[in-house]
Design a protein around this motif. Sequence first.
Motif, PDB file in Angstrom:
ATOM      1  N   ARG A 146      38.419  39.782  44.502  1.00 45.56           N
ATOM      2  CA  ARG A 146      37.798  41.004  43.987  1.00 45.56           C
ATOM      3  C   ARG A 146      36.354  40.704  43.638  1.00 45.56           C
ATOM      4  O   ARG A 146      36.067  39.723  42.957  1.00 45.56           O
ATOM      5  N   GLU A 205      47.130  36.518  53.186  1.00 49.82           N
ATOM      6  CA  GLU A 205      48.400  35.822  53.022  1.00 49.82           C
ATOM      7  C   GLU A 205      48.514  34.687  54.024  1.00 49.82           C
ATOM      8  O   GLU A 205      47.904  34.700  55.093  1.00 49.82           O
ATOM      9  N   PHE A 235      49.719  34.316  48.535  1.00 55.10           N
ATOM     10  CA  PHE A 235      48.799  35.445  48.654  1.00 55.10           C
ATOM     11  C   PHE A 235      47.548  35.157  47.839  1.00 55.10           C
ATOM     12  O   PHE A 235      47.638  34.682  46.704  1.00 55.10           O
ATOM     13  N   CYS A 273      39.073  35.373  42.141  1.00 53.67           N
ATOM     14  CA  CYS A 273      39.912  34.933  43.256  1.00 53.67           C
ATOM     15  C   CYS A 273      41.214  34.413  42.655  1.00 53.67           C
ATOM     16  O   CYS A 273      41.188  33.513  41.816  1.00 53.67           O
ATOM     17  N   ASN A 313      38.222  44.929  46.896  1.00 54.95           N
ATOM     18  CA  ASN A 313      39.391  44.054  46.778  1.00 54.95           C
ATOM     19  C   ASN A 313      39.924  43.783  48.180  1.00 54.95           C
ATOM     20  O   ASN A 313      40.061  44.703  48.983  1.00 54.95           O
ATOM     21  N   GLN A 314      40.214  42.515  48.467  1.00 57.34           N
ATOM     22  CA  GLN A 314      40.816  42.154  49.746  1.00 57.34           C
ATOM     23  C   GLN A 314      41.876  41.094  49.488  1.00 57.34           C
ATOM     24  O   GLN A 314      41.643  40.156  48.734  1.00 57.34           O
ATOM     25  N   SER A 315      43.032  41.247  50.110  1.00 56.62           N
ATOM     26  CA  SER A 315      44.074  40.227  49.963  1.00 56.62           C
ATOM     27  C   SER A 315      44.329  39.538  51.300  1.00 56.62           C
ATOM     28  O   SER A 315      44.081  40.090  52.365  1.00 56.62           O
ATOM     29  N   ILE A 325      44.045  37.041  46.429  1.00 56.89           N
ATOM     30  CA  ILE A 325      43.346  38.306  46.200  1.00 56.89           C
ATOM     31  C   ILE A 325      41.926  37.977  45.757  1.00 56.89           C
ATOM     32  O   ILE A 325      41.731  37.215  44.808  1.00 56.89           O
ATOM     33  N   ASP A 373      46.414  45.981  49.997  1.00 62.16           N
ATOM     34  CA  ASP A 373      45.693  44.862  50.584  1.00 62.16           C
ATOM     35  C   ASP A 373      44.188  45.005  50.444  1.00 62.16           C
ATOM     36  O   ASP A 373      43.473  44.018  50.323  1.00 62.16           O
ATOM     37  N   TYR A 374      43.713  46.246  50.467  1.00 58.47           N
ATOM     38  CA  TYR A 374      42.281  46.493  50.441  1.00 58.47           C
ATOM     39  C   TYR A 374      42.011  47.748  49.637  1.00 58.47           C
ATOM     40  O   TYR A 374      42.748  48.735  49.741  1.00 58.47           O
TER      41      TYR A 374
END
Length: 132
Positions: free
Chosen positions: A50, A37, A46, A107, A33-35, A48, A2-3
């Motif tokens: 970056r 949902e 989802f 993204c 990076n962060q996701s 993502i 996730d991160y």
Amino acid sequence: PDYWYAINNDELYEAINGEGVIYTSNGFVEAINQSYEGMILGVDAFIIVRIFDQGNANNCKSLFDEIVLQLSNPINWSTNSDTEAIVERYPISQIVIFRNSKYYVSCSISSGTDEALDILKTFANNVDSKIK
């Protein structure tokens, strides 16, 4: 994951399974990076995000141009602040990439719907507006 956060080439390679060469050959400094949902039309989706610090605007432009060449059907777009951006649409996912000064941003979303693209563009606009 996730991160993740990478501050050197080895950490970047580990985080993105060796895909880091294009970044490191264009001045990579650090990345995050962060996701996220949620649901779109009742289906899990989802996102993502970056963000890559490429050291300076010239490195970032070189990276951006190299990545655009790898896309199969790039669609020109621009963020609310007129930052040059590209949209790439696939049947089950979509991506928006842009560069702002020394930062390259990607993204992506795990849905190919028009609603998902609207959400993805909102994310891209929000990220772009926060880059100083």
